[in-house]
Design a protein around this motif. Structure first.
Motif, PDB file in Angstrom:
ATOM      1  N   LEU A 116       0.807  -1.230   0.000  1.00  0.00           N
ATOM      2  CA  LEU A 116       0.000   0.000   0.000  1.00  0.00           C
ATOM      3  C   LEU A 116       0.839   1.278   0.000  1.00  0.00           C
ATOM      4  O   LEU A 116       0.280   2.375   0.063  1.00  0.00           O
ATOM      5  CB  LEU A 116      -0.942   0.003   1.207  1.00  0.00           C
ATOM      6  CG  LEU A 116      -2.038  -1.075   1.192  1.00  0.00           C
ATOM      7  CD1 LEU A 116      -2.844  -1.030   2.481  1.00  0.00           C
ATOM      8  CD2 LEU A 116      -2.959  -0.931  -0.024  1.00  0.00           C
ATOM      9  N   ASP A 120      -2.902   5.419  -4.125  1.00  0.00           N
ATOM     10  CA  ASP A 120      -3.992   6.403  -4.125  1.00  0.00           C
ATOM     11  C   ASP A 120      -5.366   5.754  -4.047  1.00  0.00           C
ATOM     12  O   ASP A 120      -6.344   6.405  -3.659  1.00  0.00           O
ATOM     13  CB  ASP A 120      -3.918   7.251  -5.396  1.00  0.00           C
ATOM     14  CG  ASP A 120      -2.616   8.013  -5.500  1.00  0.00           C
ATOM     15  OD1 ASP A 120      -2.410   8.942  -4.699  1.00  0.00           O
ATOM     16  OD2 ASP A 120      -1.776   7.665  -6.360  1.00  0.00           O
ATOM     17  N   LEU A 121      -5.451   4.473  -4.435  1.00  0.00           N
ATOM     18  CA  LEU A 121      -6.729   3.776  -4.476  1.00  0.00           C
ATOM     19  C   LEU A 121      -6.471   2.282  -4.422  1.00  0.00           C
ATOM     20  O   LEU A 121      -5.533   1.778  -5.060  1.00  0.00           O
ATOM     21  CB  LEU A 121      -7.492   4.122  -5.762  1.00  0.00           C
ATOM     22  CG  LEU A 121      -8.800   3.371  -6.027  1.00  0.00           C
ATOM     23  CD1 LEU A 121      -9.881   3.798  -5.040  1.00  0.00           C
ATOM     24  CD2 LEU A 121      -9.281   3.610  -7.465  1.00  0.00           C
ATOM     25  N   TYR A 122      -7.308   1.567  -3.673  1.00  0.00           N
ATOM     26  CA  TYR A 122      -7.232   0.105  -3.649  1.00  0.00           C
ATOM     27  C   TYR A 122      -8.455  -0.465  -4.360  1.00  0.00           C
ATOM     28  O   TYR A 122      -9.587  -0.033  -4.133  1.00  0.00           O
ATOM     29  CB  TYR A 122      -7.190  -0.426  -2.214  1.00  0.00           C
ATOM     30  CG  TYR A 122      -7.351  -1.928  -2.151  1.00  0.00           C
ATOM     31  CD1 TYR A 122      -6.367  -2.769  -2.671  1.00  0.00           C
ATOM     32  CD2 TYR A 122      -8.496  -2.514  -1.612  1.00  0.00           C
ATOM     33  CE1 TYR A 122      -6.516  -4.144  -2.650  1.00  0.00           C
ATOM     34  CE2 TYR A 122      -8.651  -3.893  -1.580  1.00  0.00           C
ATOM     35  CZ  TYR A 122      -7.660  -4.701  -2.097  1.00  0.00           C
ATOM     36  OH  TYR A 122      -7.815  -6.071  -2.083  1.00  0.00           O
ATOM     37  N   CYS A 141      -6.291  -0.065   4.571  1.00  0.00           N
ATOM     38  CA  CYS A 141      -6.707   1.081   3.757  1.00  0.00           C
ATOM     39  C   CYS A 141      -7.442   2.104   4.623  1.00  0.00           C
ATOM     40  O   CYS A 141      -7.224   3.322   4.492  1.00  0.00           O
ATOM     41  CB  CYS A 141      -7.603   0.622   2.611  1.00  0.00           C
ATOM     42  SG  CYS A 141      -6.752  -0.256   1.287  1.00  0.00           S
ATOM     43  N   ARG A 144      -5.049   4.082   6.702  1.00  0.00           N
ATOM     44  CA  ARG A 144      -4.215   4.981   5.911  1.00  0.00           C
ATOM     45  C   ARG A 144      -5.021   6.049   5.165  1.00  0.00           C
ATOM     46  O   ARG A 144      -4.441   6.915   4.505  1.00  0.00           O
ATOM     47  CB  ARG A 144      -3.413   4.169   4.882  1.00  0.00           C
ATOM     48  CG  ARG A 144      -2.330   3.295   5.494  1.00  0.00           C
ATOM     49  CD  ARG A 144      -1.806   2.305   4.457  1.00  0.00           C
ATOM     50  NE  ARG A 144      -0.647   1.570   4.946  1.00  0.00           N
ATOM     51  CZ  ARG A 144       0.615   1.833   4.619  1.00  0.00           C
ATOM     52  NH1 ARG A 144       0.880   2.842   3.807  1.00  0.00           N
ATOM     53  NH2 ARG A 144       1.610   1.110   5.092  1.00  0.00           N
ATOM     54  N   ILE A 146      -7.007   5.425   2.555  1.00  0.00           N
ATOM     55  CA  ILE A 146      -7.012   5.079   1.133  1.00  0.00           C
ATOM     56  C   ILE A 146      -8.412   4.609   0.736  1.00  0.00           C
ATOM     57  O   ILE A 146      -8.928   3.646   1.323  1.00  0.00           O
ATOM     58  CB  ILE A 146      -6.001   3.955   0.832  1.00  0.00           C
ATOM     59  CG1 ILE A 146      -4.577   4.401   1.182  1.00  0.00           C
ATOM     60  CG2 ILE A 146      -6.086   3.517  -0.631  1.00  0.00           C
ATOM     61  CD1 ILE A 146      -3.549   3.278   1.119  1.00  0.00           C
TER      62      ILE A 146
END
Length: 297
Positions: A116, A120-122, A141, A144, A146
């Protein structure tokens, strides 16, 4: 002699739906995708054609012939090959300049930070039943900040949920803490698709076996998931367009030509979800009894 790759020319037909400045923004973004199978592989290739400039991809599995009906990287030429390697090669064939970080051992607690990093995106591409890994990634995520998108290929459609720093968390929505595997499967399925649009045209219910961790799938659903997810990714990365975040969700079913938007405040605690889960437990118990009667377990 092959011509040299030109990023601006390669993705010039995106311009109009995005501006030239926005295309450069997409080029500067990194998306993490765990799972390179049915949805994960086509997520990667679709987002690569959107001109996303960097990816972190993870999968420990290799291609098998049973993957042929739905997985973008599954071909005779890739049988037995690690999925991460095959999809990385395909992504580089689209964009030789793409920045790829590959995690061929999959995602675990020891690799989450690296997976990660700078993301910017998962985008969720894990197997439906990979609950431990999925919970760990979504929790990381959330910590963080995200945003994360999960799109499930159900029947011949897609069910979509978006989790963001200003929305419910994955765990609050699904409530998987302390559940056994059967309960996790039920909560995840019903949380993804409260409307259960796919249930109306299932041709052979015996092929759905949550207890045995098996179910049918189609390439149509995987491709719908990828297209929808790419649009949600574009909106999140560019900061424009309406994004319906959890506890909002939606399911589009191409077979029935239906779109159903759902709102489940409280997630798994919602009274409607509680009723659905109760019915699901009853159905799962009946399926287990039928399996025992026919000697399937």
């Amino acid at each position: 002699m092959r011509p040299e790759f030109d990023y601006s020319a390669a993705f010039s037909r995106n311009i109009g739906w995005v501006t030239e400045a926005e295309q450069q923004t997409l080029r500067s973004r990194r998306i993490a995708i765990a799972g390179m199978g049915g949805v994960g592989g086509v997520h990667l290739l679709t987002l690569a054609r959107f001109g996303i400039g960097a990816f972190s991809i993870a999968d420990f599995d290799r291609f098998d012939i049973v993957n042929f009906n739905r997985q973008a990287g599954a071909m005779m030429s890739t049988l037995g090959e690690p999925k991460v390697e095959a999809l990385a090669r395909m992504a580089r064939d689209i964009n030789p300049l793409v920045d790829l970080r590959c995690f061929p051992e999959g995602v675990g607690e020891d690799s989450l930070d690296a997976f990660l990093e700078d993301v910017d995106l998962y985008v969720d591409g894990l197997d439906f039943f990979a609950f431990a890994a999925r919970r760990a990634v979504f929790a990381a995520c959330h910590r963080r900040g995200i945003p994360a998108v999960t799109a499930a290929p159900l029947g011949m459609g897609a069910a979509v949920l978006v989790f963001a720093p200003d929305s419910m968390s994955f765990e609050d929505y699904f409530g998987l803490e302390g559940c056994d595997e059967d309960e996790m499967a039920l909560r995840f399925l019903l949380g993804l698709s409260p409307g259960m649009l796919q249930r109306a045209y299932l041709a052979d219910p015996s092929r759905v076996d949550l207890a045995a961790r098996k179910g049918p799938s189609t390439i149509a659903a995987c491709q719908l998931c990828a297209g929808i997810t790419a649009v949600e990714a574009l909106k999140l990365l560019l900061g424009r367009g309406k994004v319906f975040k959890a506890p909002w969700g939606y399911q589009f079913d191409a077979y029935q030509n239906r779109l159903k938007r759902t709102w489940r405040p409280g997630g798994h605690r919602n009274p409607l979800q509680r009723i659905g889960l109760w019915l699901g437990r009853m159905q799962l118990q009946r399926m287990k009894q039928e399996a025992l009667k026919h000697g399937k377990s």
